[in-house]
Design a protein around this motif. Structure first.
Motif, PDB file in Angstrom:
ATOM      1  N   PHE A  81       0.822  -1.210   0.000  1.00 35.17           N
ATOM      2  CA  PHE A  81       0.000   0.000   0.000  1.00 35.17           C
ATOM      3  C   PHE A  81       0.864   1.273   0.000  1.00 35.17           C
ATOM      4  O   PHE A  81       0.418   2.320  -0.477  1.00 35.17           O
ATOM      5  CB  PHE A  81      -0.957  -0.009   1.193  1.00 35.17           C
ATOM      6  N   ILE A 115      -8.967   1.704  -0.797  1.00 29.54           N
ATOM      7  CA  ILE A 115      -8.366   2.322   0.393  1.00 29.54           C
ATOM      8  C   ILE A 115      -9.426   3.070   1.200  1.00 29.54           C
ATOM      9  O   ILE A 115      -9.491   2.959   2.427  1.00 29.54           O
ATOM     10  CB  ILE A 115      -7.231   3.286  -0.033  1.00 29.54           C
ATOM     11  N   ILE A 166      -3.475   1.597   5.875  1.00 30.30           N
ATOM     12  CA  ILE A 166      -3.687   2.994   5.508  1.00 30.30           C
ATOM     13  C   ILE A 166      -2.432   3.807   5.807  1.00 30.30           C
ATOM     14  O   ILE A 166      -2.157   4.809   5.141  1.00 30.30           O
ATOM     15  CB  ILE A 166      -4.900   3.569   6.262  1.00 30.30           C
ATOM     16  N   VAL A 168      -0.327   3.969   2.750  1.00 32.96           N
ATOM     17  CA  VAL A 168      -0.853   4.902   1.752  1.00 32.96           C
ATOM     18  C   VAL A 168      -0.485   6.339   2.113  1.00 32.96           C
ATOM     19  O   VAL A 168      -0.025   7.121   1.268  1.00 32.96           O
ATOM     20  CB  VAL A 168      -2.380   4.765   1.638  1.00 32.96           C
TER      21      VAL A 168
END
Length: 431
Positions: free
Chosen positions: A81, A180, A248, A251
């Protein structure tokens, strides 16, 4: 001269170059999936599930004790990610998403390709499902596995127009962004404000370091591993303890990394002129393709099918049926119809280098949903639950059908474009 330099590269560097290729990453992912299924359905199943469910970590530190399977899903997949975040940032700053008008068709197609599978799954499970908890898996068929989808296109499409790969990449990147957001909103639990606040403070330190000292990190390969990786790990722990899904963190770290507007779109080697984000993508891509994603797939795809009885059991579960229908038909209908409506009723249009039959092939390939679908299945039902096992069967069957159907159509279209190229027609092809 370039060949001589390539010949002098060390085996480790050549291995890194190989692991950056989409096809190699897709092959390793496939090998991991097959290995997991074999081990989970042979006398070695007790060893496989025993390792997957073994706890590893430091009990004294919150968030640092997980099973091996959880470490693979929550920890290693954060690397994947992180690279997704880098790709999204690059696309927004200096890529296909920088010009919304140009990217409008694949962007809308991505939303259609996420919405229709979710609707098909939800309708089936609300009307035909006897267990109300099955609706929790509505997001499983919404994802497209970017590595696998692009790998299929690379294997079968040497003569296909380059614009087709651009469309699929843009669609898959937006699809990742949708996934996401879904994970952040619907699959984060037990929110705690203080760890989240501290994680943003550490993320701010990362932002300052990467923006103020980008040249330092680009010039010294060790610096990213010694300085940035530990900072990222701290953000990951804090994000996990805040109740937001830990991937997350990857990201956000990707989005916090600077991108230069003048960077080349294809990263063949490290070059300071490309900026820090492409440099980190170049350095970490082998780790994601060669280690993080295959290990995650290995510990997530393993399901004891139970022979024909097990397949029949999955086939009667609306979870598996909804996923197969969503990936095979929902993705195709959502992507194709959204693109057609945009082309027909708005100023935006698909690229004229390829035909609508080619779009149908791309829409089918978009139904390959391995990596993120497996993650969402675990978040929906929990590791080892019957619905999660059936979801895995549905993901494997649905993705395989989508790959074979889409790949088969694109093989035929590849022959068509190869014939045009051989006849002297001007076609900007992937080969």
């Amino acid at each position: 001269m370039p060949q001589e330099r390539s010949a002098r590269r060390s085996p480790l560097l050549r291995l890194g170059d190989a692991l950056r290729q989409d096809v190699v990453g897709g092959v390793l992912l496939l090998v991991a999936l097959v290995a997991a299924l074999v081990l989970a359905n042979t006398p070695a199943e007790s060893l496989y599930f025993g390792v997957r469910d073994s706890e590893v970590g430091i009990h004294a530190v919150p968030g640092l004790t997980h099973t091996v399977g959880e470490w693979a899903a929550d920890g290693l997949l954060a690397i994947f990610f992180f690279l997704t975040g880098l790709e999204l940032k690059a696309s927004f700053v200096d890529g296909e998403l920088h010009n919304p008008a140009k990217a409008a068709v694949p962007i809308v197609a991505a939303f259609g390709g996420a919405a229709v599978p979710a609707i098909i799954y939800a309708v089936l499970n609300l009307t035909a499902g006897s267990d109300p908890s099955t609706i929790q898996g509505w997001a499983i068929p919404t994802a497209t596995d970017i590595a696998f989808a692009v790998s299929v296109l690379a294997v079968v499409g040497s003569a296909l127009p380059v614009a087709m790969r651009t469309f699929l990449l843009t669609l898959a990147v937006v699809d990742d962004l949708i996934a996401i957001v879904i994970i952040a909103i619907f699959y984060s639990h037990g929110f705690s404000f203080l760890p989240l606040l501290v994680s943003f403070a550490v993320l701010a330190v990362y932002w300052v370091l990467t923006h103020r000292f980008a040249s330092f990190f680009m010039a010294r390969a060790w610096a990213a591993w010694v300085i940035l990786l530990p900072l990222g790990f701290v953000v990951w722990i804090l994000m996990y303890n805040s109740g937001i899904h830990a991937t997350i963190a990857g990201v956000l770290l990707g989005f916090a990394t600077p991108v230069l507007k003048t960077r080349p779109h294809v990263i063949n080697d490290e070059d300071p002129a490309q900026g820090l984000a492409p440099t980190l993508e170049h350095r970490f891509r082998p780790l994601s393709n060669g280690l993080a994603v295959p290990i995650f797939a290995f510990f997530s795809a393993g399901v004891a099918v139970g022979g024909l009885d097990g397949i029949r059991s999955a086939a009667t579960d609306t979870v598996a049926v909804g996923i197969v229908l969503g990936l095979v038909f929902g993705k195709m209908i959502g992507v194709f119809s959204s693109a057609w409506l945009m082309d027909r009723f708005t100023p935006a249009s698909k690229d004229r280098d390829y035909q609508w039959i080619d779009m149908a092939g791309l829409a089918m390939v978009a139904g390959i949903g391995f990596t993120v679908s497996l993650l969402v299945a675990e978040l929906s039902f929990g590791i080892g639950s019957p619905h999660n096992d059936h979801a895995k069967v549905g993901i494997l069957f649905g993705s395989t059908i989508a790959a074979l159907a889409g790949g088969g159509l694109l093989v035929a279209r590849n022959r068509h474009y190869k014939k045009l190229r051989d006849e002297g027609a001007e076609v900007d092809t992937m080969g």
